[in-house]
Design an enzyme around this catalytic site. Structure first.
Site, short mmCIF file in Angstrom:
data_model
loop_
_atom_site.label_atom_id
_atom_site.label_comp_id
_atom_site.label_asym_id
_atom_site.label_seq_id
_atom_site.Cartn_x
_atom_site.Cartn_y
_atom_site.Cartn_z
N SER A 1 0.82 -1.22 0.00
CA SER A 1 0.00 0.00 0.00
C SER A 1 0.85 1.27 0.00
O SER A 1 0.36 2.34 -0.36
CB SER A 1 -0.93 0.00 1.21
OG SER A 1 -0.20 -0.17 2.40
N ASP B 1 -2.98 6.35 11.69
CA ASP B 1 -2.13 5.83 10.60
C ASP B 1 -0.84 6.65 10.59
O ASP B 1 -0.82 7.80 10.15
CB ASP B 1 -2.86 5.94 9.27
CG ASP B 1 -2.06 5.33 8.12
OD1 ASP B 1 -0.89 4.95 8.33
OD2 ASP B 1 -2.59 5.26 6.99
N HIS C 1 1.43 5.35 6.37
CA HIS C 1 1.17 5.94 5.06
C HIS C 1 1.36 7.45 5.11
O HIS C 1 1.67 8.02 6.17
CB HIS C 1 -0.24 5.58 4.59
CG HIS C 1 -0.46 4.11 4.46
ND1 HIS C 1 -1.04 3.34 5.45
CD2 HIS C 1 -0.17 3.24 3.45
CE1 HIS C 1 -1.11 2.07 5.07
NE2 HIS C 1 -0.57 1.99 3.85
#
Length: 638
Positions: free
Chosen positions: A365, A608, A611
């Site tokens: 990702s 998060d 990312h």
């Protein structure tokens, strides 16, 4: 006899007295008056007729409208020289017989070529023929009409000095037998007058004329040559030219202006292109000798490369702006290497580099993060964004195994293939009819055959190797039918990358494809990990003290060793250190708009910090990729 005796002089008389007696007669008085009138008229004619030789003793034309600037006067030219008188007699002759200028005068002008003087020329269209005798010095005081550049070319029989530019095919007929010369140029204001046909060769750097055409160089001799020009309104000259055949050609001055403007524009465009190409060459040389990954983050208000919220293709988990993040400093930073300048990613130029090609991202990702960044940068530079679309009409990019964006005008695609380990995730039969997940360290990912012919491939793996299954390594790693009861994660990582490297060497054509591997992207969880309450929501500034950076990951040391053992050249995008500074760039709590009930109760527990927000850090990865492509595609040019 009586009359004669009456007027006979005493003492015999003299010749003078006899002449006086005759002048007293009525018949001789009119003759004297006519002679006096002609003498006065002839004197006035000489006084008001211009001479091409400024050193002549006669007056110049006081009614001339031209503003002239003379060169330094010649000290050795006699004002009573033959050339001075002959030039006036020729003017008188041409005045009385305007159509008698013949090809001989043109040929005489060819013989009258002299060393150039130090002035430009204000040509007149009515010039006397030249004599064989050449002026010993700069007899012709030549004027210069505002020459803006020291390299200029003069038009035939025209006072205007045109800048030297590439010419359209334009033929000027000239009654001359001299052979063509390779180029014509007015250098440093030198004055040369020659009447000769010249072949000008077009050159990108010198911008010479291309067609055969008559040009005039100013000389120090008093005369200029007669040019035979087609009598046409489209002629390049705006003055009257007396031809050897007696034809008079009158050209429209507007045509000259348009032609000059067009040619100057072409010259400027050529110069701009040449300057840009030179700038790119210089940039490429600097990038080739630069460590792009040793640098710092600096504030730049011209960033980001696309406006926050402007790219609808960004996944919700990366779209911090729409998810309500209030600060904006995280997308106002650019990466600046210490040894060179990283070029700003020009989306239009990047698309030209990709024209007719496939750019493919393969990995987890974090590579999807980079892929979405690239899509937004390129899409933002396209005029008609309706011609940019996902091949199968998808608008969300987390559920399928692959995605492909088409840039229709450039016939290129930018694709993403999901392969978080680069090797295959597997299942084996367990006890009581259950299945068990394993990781086949000896098999490349299933989608590999779909992208092996791509032109540019960017791989990554790393974050999924930190999860519990992979980090503990118990009953998870498999080779063939053998499942390891316990295998160290670094050894498993080495085996997986070795399998990947062997596949690359066996399936990728290095003459067609460029292969990149993007390194590990740093995480910044504080107080836990991604699944245990780790946080980064209060971070709004990057790390500035290098002592707070984490050590270089051991997995990346393993990667470098594998890359060195491969036959195929793989470019390593070592982004680990540059991302370690950016603890401020993660989505943190701004990873989604609609929270679940559990997330609302304890929002700080679901953050998060792996990312990156978009716009943000992955844009800099793509700028480095752009710089690498500039270098490598330039090396591939024939």
């Amino acid at each position: 006899m009586a009359d004669i005796t009456k007027y006979a002089p005493i003492n015999g008389g003299t010749l003078i007295s006899q002449l006086k007696a005759h002048l007293r007669t009525r018949r001789t008085l009119p003759l004297a008056s006519v002679f006096l009138f002609l003498f006065i008229a002839f004197t006035i004619f000489l006084a008001f007729t211009p001479s091409s030789n400024s050193s002549s003793p006669w007056f110049t034309n006081i009614f001339s409208l031209s503003t002239t600037t003379t060169s330094k006067p010649s000290s050795s030219s006699s004002i009573f020289s033959d050339d001075s008188y002959r030039s006036h007699f020729s003017s008188i002759y041409n005045y009385l017989f305007p159509n008698s200028s013949s090809s001989s005068s043109s040929s005489q002008s060819h013989k009258n070529s002299s060393p150039t003087g130090n002035a430009g020329s204000q040509n007149t269209s009515f010039l006397p023929p030249n004599l064989n005798k050449q002026s010993p010095v700069d007899g012709n005081q030549i004027t210069n009409e505002a020459t803006p550049h020291k390299d200029e070319v003069l038009k035939p029989n025209n006072a205007k000095v045109l800048p030297q530019t590439p010419s359209v095919n334009q033929t000027v007929n000239n009654n001359t037998t001299s052979p063509p010369t390779p180029s014509s140029e007015l250098s440093k204001g030198s004055a040369d007058v020659k009447n000769q046909t010249q072949n000008m060769q077009f050159n990108d750097n010198t911008e010479f004329f291309k067609a055969n055409q008559s040009t005039i160089e100013v000389t120090g001799s008093p005369g200029t040559a007669n040019n035979t020009v087609n009598s046409s309104p489209n002629s390049a000259s705006g003055e009257k030219n007396v031809s050897g055949k007696g034809q008079v050609g009158i050209a429209e001055k507007g045509m000259v202006k348009n032609l000059t403007s067009s040619l100057m524009k072409k010259q400027n465009n050529s110069m701009n292109v040449a300057a840009r190409e030179q700038g790119i060459d210089d940039l490429i040389k600097s990038l080739m000798n630069c460590d792009l990954f040793d640098g710092n983050w600096v504030k730049d208000d011209s960033y980001p490369l696309y406006n926050p919220g402007s790219c609808s293709l960004i996944d919700e988990q990366f779209n911090c702006f729409l998810n309500g993040r209030p600060d904006n400093g995280y997308h106002k930073l650019k990466w600046k290497p210490k040894g060179c300048t990283l070029p700003r990613l020009d989306g239009s130029h990047m698309l030209e580099l990709l024209r007719g090609k496939r750019l493919v991202f393969v990995g987890d990702s974090l590579n999807r993060n980079m892929w979405e960044s690239m899509i937004c940068i390129l899409r933002n530079s396209v005029k008609d964004q309706n011609k940019v679309y996902e091949e199968f009409g998808r608008h969300h990019f987390r559920t399928e195994a692959s995605y492909s964006f088409v840039f229709e005008d450039y016939k290129c695609t930018v694709e993403f293939f999901v392969a978080p380990f680069l090797v295959q995730e597997w299942e084996v039969a367990g006890k009581n009819g259950t299945t068990k997940e394993t990781l086949r360290l000896d098999l490349i990912s299933r989608s590999a055959d779909k992208y092996k012919n791509a032109d540019i491939i960017v791989f990554n793996t790393g974050h999924w190797w930190t999860h519990e299954k992979t980090s503990t390594g118990k009953d998870y790693y498999q080779e063939g039918s053998h499942i390891y009861k316990d295998l160290n994660v670094l050894e498993a990582f080495r085996k997986a990358l070795t399998t990947w490297g062997r596949w690359i060497d066996a399936n990728i054509n290095p003459m067609k494809s460029l292969v990149f591997f993007r390194g590990y992207s740093a995480s910044h969880f504080s107080g836990g990990q991604w699944n245990s309450g780790g946080q980064c929501d209060n971070e709004t500034e990057p790390i500035k003290n290098e002592t707070y950076l984490t050590p270089y990951p051991q997995k990346m040391t393993v990667l470098e060793k594998v890359l060195r053992g491969m036959k195929t050249q793989v470019t390593y995008l070592n982004v680990t250190r540059m991302t370690d500074y950016r603890k401020d760039g993660h989505p943190s709590i701004y990873r989604k708009q609609h929270l679940s009930d559990e997330e609302r109760r304890s929002p700080l527990s679901f953050q998060d910090c792996s990312h990156w927000c978009l716009p943000g850090v992955p844009d800099a990865w793509n700028e480095i990729l752009y710089a690498e492509l500039l270098v490598k595609l330039n090396q591939k040019r024939p």
